[in-house]
Design an enzyme around this catalytic site. Structure first.
Site, PDB file in Angstrom:
ATOM      1  N   ASP A 141       0.842  -1.200   0.000  1.00  0.00           N
ATOM      2  CA  ASP A 141       0.000   0.000   0.000  1.00  0.00           C
ATOM      3  C   ASP A 141       0.879   1.252   0.000  1.00  0.00           C
ATOM      4  OD1 ASP A 141      -2.258   1.855   0.743  1.00  0.00           O
ATOM      5  OD2 ASP A 141      -3.311  -0.031   1.063  1.00  0.00           O
ATOM      6  N   HIS A 197      -3.793   6.059   3.446  1.00  0.00           N
ATOM      7  CA  HIS A 197      -4.462   4.870   2.912  1.00  0.00           C
ATOM      8  C   HIS A 197      -3.882   3.566   3.472  1.00  0.00           C
ATOM      9  CE1 HIS A 197      -5.664   1.985  -0.291  1.00  0.00           C
ATOM     10  NE2 HIS A 197      -6.684   2.795  -0.489  1.00  0.00           N
ATOM     11  N   SER A 524     -10.999  -0.697  -1.411  1.00  0.00           N
ATOM     12  CA  SER A 524      -9.760  -0.664  -0.633  1.00  0.00           C
ATOM     13  C   SER A 524     -10.002  -0.995   0.837  1.00  0.00           C
ATOM     14  CB  SER A 524      -9.143   0.732  -0.675  1.00  0.00           C
ATOM     15  OG  SER A 524      -8.444   0.945  -1.867  1.00  0.00           O
TER      16      SER A 524
END
Ligand SMILES: *[C@@H]1O[C@H](CO)[C@@H](O)[C@H](O)[C@H]1NC(C)=O
Ligand SMILES: *[C@@H]1O[C@H](CO)[C@@H](O)[C@H](O)[C@H]1NC(C)=O
Ligand SMILES: *[C@@H]1O[C@H](CO)[C@@H](O)[C@H](O)[C@H]1NC(C)=O
Ligand SMILES: *[C@@H]1O[C@H](CO)[C@@H](O)[C@H](O)[C@H]1NC(C)=O
Ligand SMILES: *[C@@H]1O[C@H](CO)[C@@H](O)[C@H](O)[C@H]1NC(C)=O
Ligand SMILES: *[C@@H]1O[C@H](CO)[C@@H](O)[C@H](O)[C@H]1NC(C)=O
Ligand SMILES: *[C@@H]1O[C@H](CO)[C@@H](O)[C@H](O)[C@H]1NC(C)=O
Length: 733
Positions: A141, A197, A524
């Site tokens: 990620d 994220h 996600s």
């Protein structure tokens, strides 16, 4: 195009958009980064991947100094390299017999308190913290925030012995006994997460139990990952510019060799790419050969059909759905009418209402009325909106409303894929559906002094949940229609999880708020839920294969409500993930290395299969050639010719992991359109791990072009229900 991208990005800052930009340059002397995939590493101690890579390059470049062209060597878990190549060199390489595929390195994009409770997976469930702490989840990620409470290592012992990774997170980056490893690749300078994220996904999969977290008081509760005692290893491959194929493969190469147990990948392309050119399909193939399951986000390109970008049968592909905790926001108009919309609005209202103006009536002269109506960047006159609420007829208007320093904004949700999704916005604001937005417009018409008061967000109970989010990418699987994708659905709407205190929380530069926990939506967010659930199954069954874990997750789902999207399997695959049931599936559909090699034979030529598998194998040909329908998948999909009666069959094999002495009976969900027969109808097992095979034959009357028939096969022994969706569709014409 640029405007379109801005639109996506502003309201839906949290809906991480997947876009793939293919670099295609015609001029021969131009070099572009390519991946040269060579398959498995040879089983030969004397083999030196690096010198092989250099010599291959030298052959095509025609000179000995190629070191500056070789950008990366994959040599720990599989074989290949990334190099800067001309078109001519690329073609020459593609024709070499030791090369499986050559493809341009493209840019991939990144695509909770309540969510686990919602699945009945509460804090009191059966766990084995000692074994759980042996599970390591690899997060590919944007990096991680190592100081987050979610990754503190109080009460963690040293990393399990199998861990051979490293802490190479860059300057001022320290790992600990929870965050056992970190690496970063060329697109970033450190594994420290500047985007938030990666921190969010990592904490959803395996974050610690952290009490009393919220987003400015909203969604308050205890944050925790699916396996709070498990370890985390962060592989930072994405920056604000996206994630490069060459880095994605490098992270797989490392993660597999470092000793992770589960890999979670919340990034992808906006549409499917052939397996031979897909770094996630290639990386996860080598992962599953080493016993590692990869969980992958389906993509955020829904609800259009055929948008799922994760197609390989060895990947667990995850759609996003809602949870029962909804977040709504209300606006009270001057006439007393209250409208309900979506936003995560933590700004408090003191009860004062403010005048409302339309964007077009407060425009900067450089913009047209239409542009100002959308509240496009620099189109709103700050002086004219001072102390007022501005109406923007596009979802992306919040950024300009904040820049112009309006008191608030009411946005028209012109993007149906974001219906029901509440995003964090940089000022008091909410998004209304067309219908409610029109109520505001007619109220504006009805009075000389229109006013409104935007209230703070509220938490509601959403009884319709789980419903697949509109943005979640849909099947069919455009390359392999016999493999239903996505495989399952998991929570991915308004998920609260850890965040990077460096990262902006909205797309507005003026919004200086920084938080440790925030709400995001996207496939996600669903993907690490599935990875956490897979880790939980592994914790209770450390010896189960990745295919068995995947099968147990897929056959124990909650069936989902097919809301409009037909067929529902294209939205949610086998249904909604149910981790507690998944630990006791009764039967599992195994897939051996051999099964995957057979599958490769359907996708690659024999030489390619040999290289990928690293084995001297022949693929069967002609009538012996396997149909992808016979791959031992936990769901069943067939493709038939439209307007012709059909009869197709599936061969399957199940392994008993329930009670040693048990008999399962096949039940078929009734469906008048087709005749489904299972032979044999009874499977009697005498011992654990015993395997039995069966055949399913489906016959039916001609199907209209573009139509589908769906049903389910459920094996049940009175205790376990082992459910597989059945989906018959027609060939695309
Ligand atoms: C690849 O080569 C081109 C010249 O054709 C150069 O502009 C580019 O920077 C190189 N890329 C890398 C990553 O070395
Ligand atoms: C290291 O990172 C932490 C967290 O961002 C920060 O507080 C600290 O000042 C940094 N130290 C150095 C030497 O950069
Ligand atoms: C409410 O807030 C507005 C704007 O900040 C301010 O002008 C107004 O005086 C406040 N009203 C009350 C009752 O506090
Ligand atoms: C508001 O009034 C304008 C012109 O008077 C009209 O075109 C528009 O349809 C009205 N809008 C609504 C929602 O009533
Ligand atoms: C499916 O959802 C619709 C709309 O939310 C609802 O009316 C219907 O009752 C639901 N059906 C089931 C079986 O839950
Ligand atoms: C592969 O196997 C075939 C027979 O099964 C044999 O003839 C051939 O030499 C083998 N090739 C290699 C490279 O081992
Ligand atoms: C297995 O089940 C059958 C039928 O229920 C029963 O007759 C038999 O005794 C059982 N065997 C064992 C070893 O439990």
């Amino acid at each position: 195009m640029a405007k379109h991208a801005a639109v996506m990005f502003s309201y839906a800052f949290s809906i991480i958009v997947l876009a793939l930009s293919l670099l295609c340059k015609a001029i021969d002397e131009d070099r572009n980064v390519h991946v040269v995939y060579l398959g498995s590493l040879p089983d030969d101690e004397l083999y030196s991947p690096l010198s092989h890579h250099l010599s291959i390059l030298q052959r095509v470049v025609g000179r000995s100094s190629v070191a500056n062209l070789l950008l990366r060597s994959y040599k720990r878990s599989f074989n290949g390299f990334a190099a800067n190549l001309t078109d001519h060199e690329r073609e020459e390489l593609a024709n070499m017999k030791e090369v499986v595929s050559v493809f341009p390195s493209t840019t991939f994009q990144l695509q909770t308190t309540r969510s686990w409770e919602f699945m009945g997976f509460n804090e009191k469930i059966r766990r084995n913290p000692t074994i759980e702490s042996d599970v390591i989840i690899g997060i590919l990620d944007s990096g991680i925030w190592p100081e987050s409470e979610s990754f503190k290592d109080e009460s963690f012992g040293p990393a399990p012995k199998k861990w051979t990774g490293d802490c190479k997170g860059g300057q001022n980056f320290t790992c600990n006994n929870k965050l056992v490893g970190a690496r970063f690749y060329s697109s970033s300078e450190s594994a420290r997460d500047g985007m938030g994220h990666g921190t969010h996904t990592a904490s959803t999969a395996a974050g610690n139990v952290v009490k009393d977290v919220s987003f400015y008081g909203l969604a308050q509760g205890t944050a925790r990952g699916g396996v709070p005692s498990a370890r985390v290893a962060a592989y930072s491959i994405c920056s604000a510019e996206g994630c490069q194929s060459s880095d994605i493969l490098a992270a797989f190469d490392d993660a597999i060799a470092d000793g992770v147990d589960i890999i979670t990948v919340s990034l992808g392309s906006s549409s499917a790419i052939p397996i031979a050119h897909d770094p996630i399909a290639i990386g996860s193939y080598h992962a599953i050969q080493k016993g590692i399951l990869t969980s992958h986000a389906a993509g955020n390109s829904g609800p259009t059909a055929g948008t799922v970008s994760s197609v390989a049968p060895w990947i667990l592909t995850v759609a996003a759905s809602s949870i029962d905790r909804g977040i709504i926001d209300k606006v009270v108009l001057g006439n007393g009418k209250t409208l309900v919309g979506n936003s995560v609005n933590s700004f408090t209202s003191n009860g004062t209402s403010f005048p409302i103006v339309e964007g077009k009536d407060v425009r900067n002269r450089i913009c047209t009325e239409v542009e100002a109506g959308h509240c496009e960047i620099l189109c709103i006159d700050s002086d004219a909106v001072k102390g007022k609420i501005v109406l923007c007829d596009q979802l992306s208007g919040d950024v300009e409303a904040r820049r112009a320093a309006a008191m608030g904004t009411i946005l028209k949700n012109n993007r149906p894929e974001f219906a029901g999704v509440s995003a964090v916005l940089p000022l008091p604001a909410l998004a209304l559906r067309d219908e409610e937005y029109n109520v505001v417009m007619s109220y504006m018409n009805s009075t000389k002094d229109p006013r409104a008061n935007i209230l703070s967000s509220e938490i509601i109970k959403d009884d319709a949940a789980p419903v697949v989010a509109s943005f979640s990418s849909r099947g069919p699987n455009v390359f392999l229609p016999e493999i239903i994708k996505p495989d399952i659905s998991a929570p991915g709407v308004d998920i609260l999880a850890a965040y990077s205190p460096l990262a902006p929380i909205t797309n507005s530069q003026e919004d200086k708020r920084r938080v440790k926990y925030t709400l995001l939506s996207g496939t996600s967010m669903a993907c690490p839920h599935a990875a956490g659930a897979a880790a939980y199954v592994k914790e209770l069954h450390p010896d189960w294969s990745p295919a068995a874990i995947k099968s147990s997750l897929m056959t124990t789902t909650w069936p989902m409500n097919d809301t409009g999207n037909s067929p529902g399997e294209y939205a949610h695959g086998s249904g909604h993930i149910n981790p507690l049931k998944a630990i006791d599936p009764g039967l599992v559909y195994e897939a051996s290395k051999e099964d995957y090699i057979k599958f490769l034979c359907m996708v690659f030529d024999e030489a390619g299969v040999r290289l990928i598998s690293g084995q001297n194998r022949t693929c069967s040909t002609g009538s012996e050639k396997e149909s992808p329908r016979d791959h031992n998948y936990p769901s069943l999909a067939g493709v038939v010719t439209p307007m012709k009666p059909f009869s197709i069959s599936f061969h399957r094999r199940v392994k008993n992991v329930g009670l040693s002495n048990s008999t399962y009976k096949a039940n078929i969900l009734p469906n008048s359109g087709v005749d489904i027969r299972v032979v044999p109808e009874l499977l009697s097992f005498k011992s654990l791990n015993e395997e039995k095979t069966f055949d399913v034959t489906i016959a039916g009357k001609p199907l209209q072009d573009g139509s589908h028939v769906s049903s389910s096969l459920v094996w049940s022994d009175g205790t376990h229900s082992v459910r597989s969706p059945i989906l018959i569709s027609t060939t695309r014409t």
